[in-house]
Motif scaffolding. Structure first.
Motif, mmCIF file in Angstrom:
data_model
loop_
_atom_site.group_PDB
_atom_site.id
_atom_site.type_symbol
_atom_site.label_atom_id
_atom_site.label_comp_id
_atom_site.label_asym_id
_atom_site.label_seq_id
_atom_site.Cartn_x
_atom_site.Cartn_y
_atom_site.Cartn_z
ATOM 1 N N ASP A 148 18.950 7.545 -16.911
ATOM 2 C CA ASP A 148 18.620 8.959 -16.689
ATOM 3 C C ASP A 148 18.645 9.285 -15.194
ATOM 4 O OD1 ASP A 148 17.461 11.633 -17.447
ATOM 5 O OD2 ASP A 148 15.819 10.860 -16.211
ATOM 6 N N ALA A 207 22.294 9.325 -14.149
ATOM 7 C CA ALA A 207 22.973 10.484 -14.726
ATOM 8 C C ALA A 207 22.694 11.736 -13.903
ATOM 9 C CB ALA A 207 22.537 10.682 -16.171
ATOM 10 N N LYS A 208 21.443 11.887 -13.488
ATOM 11 C CA LYS A 208 21.084 13.047 -12.660
ATOM 12 C C LYS A 208 21.693 12.921 -11.261
ATOM 13 C CE LYS A 208 16.766 14.582 -14.829
ATOM 14 N NZ LYS A 208 16.840 13.790 -16.077
ATOM 15 N N GLN A 268 25.383 13.378 -11.704
ATOM 16 C CA GLN A 268 25.669 14.578 -12.499
ATOM 17 C C GLN A 268 26.706 14.285 -13.582
ATOM 18 O OE1 GLN A 268 26.147 18.169 -10.050
ATOM 19 N NE2 GLN A 268 25.247 17.057 -8.324
ATOM 20 N N ILE A 269 26.427 13.193 -14.318
ATOM 21 C CA ILE A 269 27.271 12.803 -15.442
ATOM 22 C C ILE A 269 26.393 12.494 -16.647
ATOM 23 C CG2 ILE A 269 29.158 11.896 -14.008
ATOM 24 C CD1 ILE A 269 28.018 9.121 -14.340
ATOM 25 N N ASP A 270 27.007 12.319 -17.785
ATOM 26 C CA ASP A 270 26.267 12.032 -19.017
ATOM 27 C C ASP A 270 25.734 10.595 -18.991
ATOM 28 O OD1 ASP A 270 26.378 11.071 -22.117
ATOM 29 O OD2 ASP A 270 25.863 13.196 -21.952
ATOM 30 N N GLU A 271 24.601 10.384 -19.628
ATOM 31 C CA GLU A 271 23.996 9.052 -19.668
ATOM 32 C C GLU A 271 24.910 8.027 -20.322
ATOM 33 O OE1 GLU A 271 19.832 8.118 -20.484
ATOM 34 O OE2 GLU A 271 19.444 10.278 -20.516
#
Length: 216
Positions: free
Chosen positions: A196, A199-200, A203-206
């Motif tokens: 998580d 991902a933040k 700025q991509i999906d987990e």
């Protein structure tokens, strides 16, 4: 009664004089590293100078090409205090870098050293990124005989831009410069950085983070 401010100032002055009078340079000819010493230092303890051998000050094999059959297509052969005990306390180290065609020495930093690199064979694109907030990419294509410097702590990289092999050598301003390869550190830490968080940050999906982590 004496003024306490006066004595405080006098104490500071005495400490300053002691500091500037200390000898920051080497006070002996050499300090060959003793990796078996139990003494904990910011570096490595010295072994008895009488036990120093010629082998403590020499390294063989730098003429041998490194194996570049790996995911990034490069191989670094380091000569730090770990390989050459005579480097202890001298503030310098060396490395050979081999590159397969289109191989990359991926983005990394040396937390304790500035690096100066010379191309011996081939053609390399090199670059580094300045610190926040500018984050400026400074890059150049180097030919054989060209030299580039990477300031201490900044992320830098090299890429072979020709279909043949390339070779470079580098000097670093620490006996133990350290290396942090960005991708390996971020996605290959032990244990993993929480997906998580990454991902933040990226700025991509987990799910993409977990897929990348599985490769390291």
């Amino acid at each position: 009664m004496a003024n306490p401010i006066f004595f405080s100032g006098l104490l500071v002055l005495c400490l300053f004089i002691i500091a500037i009078a200390s000898d920051n340079s080497s006070v002996q000819d050499f300090c060959v590293a003793d990796p078996n010493s139990a003494v904990l230092l910011n570096g490595l303890a010295c072994k008895d100078p009488k036990l120093a051998q010629a082998s403590d000050f020499s390294f063989s094999g730098l003429h041998i090409a490194g194996n570049t059959s790996n995911a990034v297509g490069s191989r670094v052969t380091p000569i730090t205090v770990a390989q050459l005990p005579g480097l202890n306390t001298l503030g310098i180290s060396f490395a050979r870098v081999d590159y397969a065609p289109w191989g990359v020495n991926p983005p990394h930093t040396h937390p304790r050293a500035t690096e100066i690199l010379t191309v011996l064979k081939g053609c390399l694109e090199v670059g580094f990124v300045t610190s926040n907030p500018e984050k400026r990419l400074i890059t150049k294509v180097l030919q054989k005989g060209d030299v580039s410097v990477f300031p201490v702590g900044l992320i830098h990289f090299q890429r072979n831009v020709r279909p043949g092999n390339a070779v470079a050598v580098a000097a670093l301003s620490s006996q133990n410069p350290g290396v942090i390869t960005i991708a390996n550190a971020v996605f290959g830490s032990k244990p993993d950085v929480d997906s998580d968080i990454l991902a933040k940050a990226f700025q991509i999906d987990e799910s993409i983070v977990k897929d990348i982590q599985s490769k390291f």
